[in-house]
Motif scaffolding. Structure first.
Motif, PDB file in Angstrom:
ATOM      1  N   ILE B 348      12.128 -28.898 -20.724  1.00 20.62           N
ATOM      2  CA  ILE B 348      11.007 -27.889 -20.874  1.00 20.62           C
ATOM      3  C   ILE B 348      11.105 -27.259 -22.319  1.00 20.62           C
ATOM      4  O   ILE B 348      11.535 -26.074 -22.333  1.00 20.62           O
ATOM      5  CB  ILE B 348      10.570 -27.126 -19.743  1.00 20.62           C
ATOM      6  N   SER B 349      10.743 -27.850 -23.380  1.00 23.68           N
ATOM      7  CA  SER B 349      10.901 -27.125 -24.485  1.00 23.68           C
ATOM      8  C   SER B 349       9.814 -26.402 -24.965  1.00 23.68           C
ATOM      9  O   SER B 349       8.927 -26.251 -24.230  1.00 23.68           O
ATOM     10  CB  SER B 349      11.076 -28.590 -25.744  1.00 23.68           C
ATOM     11  N   GLU B 350      10.140 -25.764 -26.201  1.00 21.84           N
ATOM     12  CA  GLU B 350       9.091 -24.823 -26.594  1.00 21.84           C
ATOM     13  C   GLU B 350       7.779 -25.335 -26.598  1.00 21.84           C
ATOM     14  O   GLU B 350       6.678 -24.787 -26.430  1.00 21.84           O
ATOM     15  CB  GLU B 350       9.365 -24.145 -27.896  1.00 21.84           C
ATOM     16  N   SER B 351       7.775 -26.675 -27.471  1.00 21.80           N
ATOM     17  CA  SER B 351       6.613 -27.154 -27.803  1.00 21.80           C
ATOM     18  C   SER B 351       5.748 -27.859 -26.443  1.00 21.80           C
ATOM     19  O   SER B 351       4.703 -27.658 -26.340  1.00 21.80           O
ATOM     20  CB  SER B 351       6.916 -28.468 -28.937  1.00 21.80           C
ATOM     21  N   LEU B 352       7.004 -28.294 -25.486  1.00 20.52           N
ATOM     22  CA  LEU B 352       6.201 -28.821 -24.419  1.00 20.52           C
ATOM     23  C   LEU B 352       5.557 -27.434 -23.469  1.00 20.52           C
ATOM     24  O   LEU B 352       4.342 -27.605 -23.128  1.00 20.52           O
ATOM     25  CB  LEU B 352       6.966 -29.202 -23.308  1.00 20.52           C
ATOM     26  N   ASN B 353       5.920 -26.496 -23.500  1.00 22.55           N
ATOM     27  CA  ASN B 353       5.479 -25.271 -22.779  1.00 22.55           C
ATOM     28  C   ASN B 353       4.091 -25.007 -23.602  1.00 22.55           C
ATOM     29  O   ASN B 353       3.264 -24.707 -23.040  1.00 22.55           O
ATOM     30  CB  ASN B 353       6.520 -24.271 -23.052  1.00 22.55           C
ATOM     31  N   SER B 354       4.286 -24.939 -24.931  1.00 24.16           N
ATOM     32  CA  SER B 354       3.062 -24.310 -25.745  1.00 24.16           C
ATOM     33  C   SER B 354       1.642 -25.477 -25.624  1.00 24.16           C
ATOM     34  O   SER B 354       0.830 -25.076 -25.620  1.00 24.16           O
ATOM     35  CB  SER B 354       3.512 -24.034 -27.108  1.00 24.16           C
ATOM     36  N   GLU B 355       2.377 -26.680 -25.431  1.00 22.04           N
ATOM     37  CA  GLU B 355       1.230 -27.780 -25.262  1.00 22.04           C
ATOM     38  C   GLU B 355       0.359 -27.516 -24.011  1.00 22.04           C
ATOM     39  O   GLU B 355      -0.795 -27.472 -23.814  1.00 22.04           O
ATOM     40  CB  GLU B 355       2.017 -29.097 -25.189  1.00 22.04           C
ATOM     41  N   CYS B 356       1.294 -27.211 -22.906  1.00 20.77           N
ATOM     42  CA  CYS B 356       0.591 -26.794 -21.341  1.00 20.77           C
ATOM     43  C   CYS B 356      -0.345 -25.420 -21.594  1.00 20.77           C
ATOM     44  O   CYS B 356      -1.102 -25.514 -21.007  1.00 20.77           O
ATOM     45  CB  CYS B 356       1.756 -26.539 -20.535  1.00 20.77           C
ATOM     46  N   ASP B 357       0.487 -24.393 -22.311  1.00 15.98           N
ATOM     47  CA  ASP B 357      -0.601 -23.474 -22.475  1.00 15.98           C
ATOM     48  C   ASP B 357      -1.529 -23.525 -23.261  1.00 15.98           C
ATOM     49  O   ASP B 357      -2.733 -22.869 -22.952  1.00 15.98           O
ATOM     50  CB  ASP B 357       0.442 -22.056 -23.045  1.00 15.98           C
ATOM     51  N   LYS B 358      -1.538 -24.271 -24.128  1.00 14.71           N
ATOM     52  CA  LYS B 358      -2.932 -24.671 -24.993  1.00 14.71           C
ATOM     53  C   LYS B 358      -3.844 -25.309 -24.378  1.00 14.71           C
ATOM     54  O   LYS B 358      -5.047 -24.988 -24.133  1.00 14.71           O
ATOM     55  CB  LYS B 358      -2.409 -25.518 -26.344  1.00 14.71           C
ATOM     56  N   TYR B 359      -3.439 -26.158 -23.324  1.00 15.47           N
ATOM     57  CA  TYR B 359      -4.107 -26.820 -22.346  1.00 15.47           C
ATOM     58  C   TYR B 359      -5.118 -26.009 -21.481  1.00 15.47           C
ATOM     59  O   TYR B 359      -6.389 -26.013 -21.084  1.00 15.47           O
ATOM     60  CB  TYR B 359      -3.576 -28.033 -21.564  1.00 15.47           C
ATOM     61  N   LEU B 360      -4.274 -25.080 -20.946  1.00 21.23           N
ATOM     62  CA  LEU B 360      -4.614 -24.178 -19.923  1.00 21.23           C
ATOM     63  C   LEU B 360      -5.577 -23.038 -20.460  1.00 21.23           C
ATOM     64  O   LEU B 360      -6.285 -22.571 -19.570  1.00 21.23           O
ATOM     65  CB  LEU B 360      -3.375 -23.561 -19.063  1.00 21.23           C
ATOM     66  N   GLY B 361      -5.315 -22.659 -21.614  1.00 22.08           N
ATOM     67  CA  GLY B 361      -5.984 -21.452 -22.159  1.00 22.08           C
ATOM     68  C   GLY B 361      -5.553 -20.144 -22.007  1.00 22.08           C
ATOM     69  O   GLY B 361      -4.559 -20.200 -20.977  1.00 22.08           O
ATOM     70  N   GLU B 362      -5.967 -19.252 -22.297  1.00 27.79           N
ATOM     71  CA  GLU B 362      -5.240 -17.781 -22.345  1.00 27.79           C
ATOM     72  C   GLU B 362      -5.275 -17.302 -20.730  1.00 27.79           C
ATOM     73  O   GLU B 362      -6.357 -17.576 -20.019  1.00 27.79           O
ATOM     74  CB  GLU B 362      -5.503 -16.748 -23.145  1.00 27.79           C
ATOM     75  N   LEU B 363      -4.255 -16.613 -20.228  1.00 30.48           N
ATOM     76  CA  LEU B 363      -4.369 -15.805 -19.217  1.00 30.48           C
ATOM     77  C   LEU B 363      -5.272 -14.536 -19.449  1.00 30.48           C
ATOM     78  O   LEU B 363      -5.401 -14.198 -20.442  1.00 30.48           O
ATOM     79  CB  LEU B 363      -3.201 -15.297 -18.729  1.00 30.48           C
ATOM     80  N   ALA B 364      -6.116 -13.931 -18.431  1.00 31.94           N
ATOM     81  CA  ALA B 364      -7.042 -13.086 -18.457  1.00 31.94           C
ATOM     82  C   ALA B 364      -5.920 -11.890 -19.054  1.00 31.94           C
ATOM     83  O   ALA B 364      -4.698 -11.690 -18.837  1.00 31.94           O
ATOM     84  CB  ALA B 364      -7.552 -12.634 -17.213  1.00 31.94           C
ATOM     85  N   PRO B 365      -6.868 -11.007 -19.863  1.00 33.93           N
ATOM     86  CA  PRO B 365      -6.050  -9.871 -20.501  1.00 33.93           C
ATOM     87  C   PRO B 365      -5.473  -8.832 -19.378  1.00 33.93           C
ATOM     88  O   PRO B 365      -4.392  -8.255 -19.621  1.00 33.93           O
ATOM     89  CB  PRO B 365      -7.032  -9.166 -21.308  1.00 33.93           C
ATOM     90  N   GLU B 366      -5.976  -8.932 -18.470  1.00 30.15           N
ATOM     91  CA  GLU B 366      -5.476  -7.873 -17.134  1.00 30.15           C
ATOM     92  C   GLU B 366      -4.352  -8.474 -16.708  1.00 30.15           C
ATOM     93  O   GLU B 366      -3.641  -7.987 -15.546  1.00 30.15           O
ATOM     94  CB  GLU B 366      -6.773  -7.689 -15.900  1.00 30.15           C
ATOM     95  N   PHE B 367      -3.639  -9.728 -16.816  1.00 27.75           N
ATOM     96  CA  PHE B 367      -2.819 -10.303 -16.137  1.00 27.75           C
ATOM     97  C   PHE B 367      -1.491  -9.585 -16.159  1.00 27.75           C
ATOM     98  O   PHE B 367      -1.042  -9.218 -17.186  1.00 27.75           O
ATOM     99  CB  PHE B 367      -2.315 -11.647 -16.853  1.00 27.75           C
ATOM    100  N   LEU B 368      -0.807  -9.536 -14.959  1.00 29.27           N
ATOM    101  CA  LEU B 368       0.343  -8.899 -15.073  1.00 29.27           C
ATOM    102  C   LEU B 368       1.258  -9.971 -14.130  1.00 29.27           C
ATOM    103  O   LEU B 368       0.831 -10.388 -13.085  1.00 29.27           O
ATOM    104  CB  LEU B 368       0.544  -7.328 -14.206  1.00 29.27           C
ATOM    105  N   PRO B 369       2.565 -10.146 -14.584  1.00 27.98           N
ATOM    106  CA  PRO B 369       3.254 -11.094 -13.517  1.00 27.98           C
ATOM    107  C   PRO B 369       3.545 -10.757 -12.191  1.00 27.98           C
ATOM    108  O   PRO B 369       3.731  -9.351 -12.018  1.00 27.98           O
ATOM    109  CB  PRO B 369       4.632 -11.353 -14.142  1.00 27.98           C
ATOM    110  N   TRP B 370       3.669 -11.528 -11.458  1.00 31.41           N
ATOM    111  CA  TRP B 370       4.233 -11.282  -9.887  1.00 31.41           C
ATOM    112  C   TRP B 370       5.100 -10.158  -9.690  1.00 31.41           C
ATOM    113  O   TRP B 370       5.068  -9.009  -8.893  1.00 31.41           O
ATOM    114  CB  TRP B 370       4.427 -12.412  -8.976  1.00 31.41           C
TER     115      TRP B 370
END
Lengths: 412, 446
Positions: B348-370
């Motif tokens: 799970i490289s940085e580029s793989l991660n960022s490709e996935c994040d790009k596909y998914l789009g940004e999390l809502a600004p109110e997001f906080l991790p579990w």
């Protein structure tokens, strides 16, 4: 009380970081610095302020190395630190949490006896070598073990001072007492934030007073104290030199870098006795009165204070006992801001036992180092004082082994 | 009556993953009772038989139990001191703790001889979840023990009435489904059958309280509430992942659905990490059981079977670290993802991660991790703000999450409609206590 027969000074003070829960880098399962490591650091810190490092005698202050790290015969660590002490008289002083104050008093008496011109005083304690549930066993030895340990609380000393708070709250205004104790916690942490060596330095809680107001719960801790009312479990070391004027010269210390002991007293209570009135610290009162008398001043001449706040309630009662606040009015005195850096009597400017930390046998030495820093204008949170006097109160056990020192800035 | 019953108890499969935790809970409570009843006692009255076929693992069990008992005593020192107040010879906390642990070690009887259970009033069975094995073990014990002996089975999916009948324990067997690890997880699903007498139900409730558990009743339908939700939730995740695979490739799809279920849905871990945690083999076993007993619904996954075929099992090592599954882990953090087509792990490289994040789009600004929210007193308010924004977003990540959340809600509704759970609250209770979800499928957040 007679004034001192000759001038006695304190110089070259140093404190290590006080380490334990609260510090970001603390992890109970990770290896921690060794006892020797703390000692070497503080000794080096003291020597760096001296031109010559030959001492005439040494005093080691510590409460419970024998159990925390299974090390006895502590005077032997003084020649380990300073080759100049090999073959000379070295003493270990133990009076529980009052060890540090008692050790300085021993050094002062040695200077007064004219057997020595300079005494190296080193305090060292390691407490994080065991979990607090076992550390409580060790610390309970500061009380009357045979008479009181069995029926005491599992954590013992918080129980002892919780009982004092219980009585205080039943005699005076309980809600106000809680507010006073919360204020104490708030001030301790606020001061610690300015002191990078303190255990509460990283505390970033916004509403400290609110946290201090947490209602005590006997089911999870104490009936009348919450966790924020308590001092820390700490590793650390402090050192300084007690010297005559001749001694300062030999060590190469300028008078303006030293402070004078203008009065001191050690007072002892019967360890088997329970306090007659839990809302008063009788022995503290005696020691403070004697020390002030010797110095020839009253509390209104004091510019700053170092109090032994093993528990916030102890500080609150001490303020009343010594006379800064009227009986039952200690909380109001605190809430009015009188102990803040800009207040009437700035107290525990480096965080105190609740904020800086409380390596038990070291605290008295640490208090003196902080008074030295204040009165030589080198403190992190410097008081803008007019009067040249400061006072420290160091207490062992439940108001049993108390040493009070009145110190004075040297006029160059 | 319960105190009396707790004088002699047996755990079967005591050295296993679940059995060892159940053993610990019982040993803690039985030792506490023993000390309270008989502070001066040199030889304890109580016995906890820790039964396992394998002698060697029993030694391992004791080395697990001892430090755990020390920790329990340290934590409960105030109560223990009170219970031992008459013992003038025990003054220090250290002495009290030592007494407790020594007493516990005298109560514990590690044994591979199932005949040792003959005087037990209560038996907790935690063997591998296979009907034939459970039947064999339980009916064997029924022959050894008295007819009054009551049985609890740590069964996660097989209907209890089926086990009860097979083992000839009608009215004497309750399903007591602990969650892994039993000493930490507070949830126990309790499954009774029509033949369970009320007195036994009451006893089971009392034991739950003593062991400090949150009991949730579930109806006796394969998978019960916990696995009833988890398995369907997991199948949905696999299904969504397979749908994306054509476009994005399987490795990336696993990562994407895992991110959706963990981050976008604010859960403690993504669905594929959870499947790894449970073990793909265990998931497969539960699938088979549920499929066998539940009519009108097909519950299977070719993908899981293919993974198993490829030698990918998941589950944990005995030290709690994670074995390879959908992911490979470092310090329980996914570092590579399995590609079934190529039968290899892809970092799970940085580029793989960022490709996935790009596909998914940004999390809502109110997001906080579990992890952050789980400690926040105002989490409900903060989650409400987050989910309100999420449901207004139309990024791919948001769309996938919304559909996933609605599917989870549907599963919950079906569990209640099908009578498996008494209420939506019970489903929430199971998911919050057994799976550490911060919100139930049916909620006022979205």
């Amino acid at each position: 009380m007679k004034a001192l027969r000759k001038k006695v000074y304190v110089a070259a003070g140093y404190n290590t970081m006080f380490f334990g829960p609260g510090r970001k880098e603390f992890h109970p399962k990770k290896p921690m610095r060794a006892f020797e490591d703390y000692l070497n650091e503080t000794f080096q810190g003291t020597c760096d302020q001296l031109v010559n490092t030959d001492f005439d005698e040494g005093v080691f202050t510590n409460f419970a190395a024998m159990r925390f790290i299974r090390q006895g015969n502590l005077p032997g660590f003084l020649p380990y630190l300073s080759k100049s002490l090999k073959g000379k008289s070295c003493t270990r002083v133990e009076g529980a949490c009052g060890s540090g104050g008692l050790g300085i008093a021993a050094a002062v008496k040695t200077i007064l006896s004219e057997l020595a011109d300079s005494v190296l005083v080193v305090g060292g304690e390691i407490q994080n070598s065991m979990k607090s549930v076992y550390g409580a066993d060790v610390l309970s030895a500061a009380g009357y073990y045979k008479g009181d340990r069995k029926d005491g609380h599992a954590y013992f000393f918080p129980g002892v001072f919780s009982d004092r708070a219980g009585t205080y709250g039943s005699v005076y205004d309980k809600d106000l007492m809680r507010q006073g104790m919360a204020k104490w916690y708030e001030l301790a942490v606020t001061s610690s934030r300015k002191n990078p060596k303190s255990q509460e330095h990283h505390n970033s809680v916004e509403d400290l007073f609110g946290l201090g107001m947490t209602p005590p719960n006997g089911k999870i801790f104490m009936d009348h104290l919450n966790l924020f009312d308590c001092s820390k479990v700490s590793d650390g070391a402090s050192s300084l030199v007690v010297a005559s004027e001749e001694g300062l010269k030999k060590l190469g210390v300028e008078l303006e870098d030293a402070i004078e002991i203008s009065g001191f007293a050690s007072a002892e209570g019967d360890i088997t006795e329970k306090p007659a009135d839990p809302t008063v610290l009788d022995i503290t009162k005696i020691a403070a009165e004697k020390a002030l008398l010797m110095a020839g001043i009253t509390i209104s001449d004091l510019a700053m204070l170092e109090l032994h706040d093993c528990f916030s309630i102890a500080a609150l009662i001490a303020l009343e006992t010594i006379g800064f606040a009227k009986k039952g009015k200690g909380a109001e005195f605190l809430l009015e801001g009188n102990t803040k850096v800009s207040g009437k009597i700035p107290t525990n400017m480096s965080g105190g036992l609740c904020g800086f930390g409380h390596p038990v046998g070291v605290s008295g030495v640490r208090q003196m180092v902080d008074l030295l820093h204040q009165l030589t204008d080198k403190a992190e949170q410097q008081v803008a004082y007019k009067n040249p006097f400061g006072m420290m109160v160091c207490m062992g056990g439940d108001d049993k082994t108390v040493s009070v020192f009145v110190t004075r800035k040297n006029q160059s | 009556m319960l105190d009396q019953a707790l004088k002699n108890v047996s755990v079967i499969g005591a050295a296993g993953k679940m059995g060892s935790g159940i053993s610990l809970l019982l040993l803690q409570e039985m030792t506490r009772l023993e000390i309270a009843d008989n502070p001066a006692g040199k030889i304890p009255d109580a016995t906890l038989n820790l039964v396992d076929r394998n002698q060697n693992v029993l030694k391992g069990l004791l080395s697990y139990l001892k430090p755990q008992m020390v920790r329990y005593a340290e934590k409960n020192i105030v109560a223990l001191r009170a219970n031992l107040s008459s013992r003038t010879d025990l003054v220090d906390n250290a002495e009290i703790i030592e007494e407790y642990v020594n007493r516990a070690l005298l109560i514990a009887n590690p044994t591979s001889n199932s005949k040792d259970t003959k005087d037990s009033k209560l038996i907790f069975e935690a063997v591998f979840e296979k009907l034939e094995l459970k039947e064999q073990v339980l009916s064997g014990l029924a022959d050894i023990c008295s007819p009054e002996t009551l049985f609890f089975t740590n069964t996660s999916s097989i209907p209890i009435s089926v086990v009860e009948k097979a083992a000839k324990l009608e009215g004497r067997l309750i399903g007591y489904h602990f969650y892994n690890p039993p000493a930490v997880q507070r949830l126990v699903e309790v499954i009774t059958s029509p033949t369970t007498p009320d007195s036994f139900k009451k006893l089971s409730d009392e034991i739950g309280k003593r062991l400090n558990k949150v009991l949730v009743p579930a109806n006796d339908i394969a998978g019960f509430i916990g696995n009833g939700h988890f398995i369907r939730d997991g199948l949905y995740g696999i299904n969504q992942m397979e749908k994306l695979s054509g476009e994005l490739g399987q490795d990336k799809s696993v990562l994407i659905i895992n991110k959706v279920t963990q981050d976008f849905m604010i859960r403690p871990m993504g669905i594929f990490q959870l499947i790894d945690y449970v073990g793909l083999d265990v998931v497969q076993m539960i699938l088979e059981t549920m499929d066998r007993y539940i009519e009108n619904e097909t519950l299977n996954s070719q993908f899981i079977q293919d993974m198993l075929q490829a030698g990918i099992f998941g589950g944990q090592f005995s030290d709690g670290s994670q074995k390879d599954g959908f992911f490979q882990y470092q310090k329980n953090f996914p570092v590579s993802v399995f590609d079934l087509n190529r039968k290899t792990y892809v970092p799970i490289s940085e580029s793989l991660n960022s490709e996935c994040d790009k596909y998914l789009g940004e999390l809502a600004p109110e997001f906080l991790p579990w992890k952050v929210l789980s400690r926040d007193r105002n989490k409900d308010k903060k989650m409400k703000a987050y989910f309100t924004t999420l449901f207004q977003q139309n990024s791919k990540g948001a769309e996938l999450a919304k559909a996933y959340l609605m599917n989870s809600r549907k599963i919950s509704e079906n569990l209640v409609e099908g009578g498996i759970a008494e209420s939506a609250e019970d489903v929430s209770k199971v998911l919050s206590n057994g799976f550490y979800h911060l919100y139930g499928p049916e909620n006022s957040l979205f």
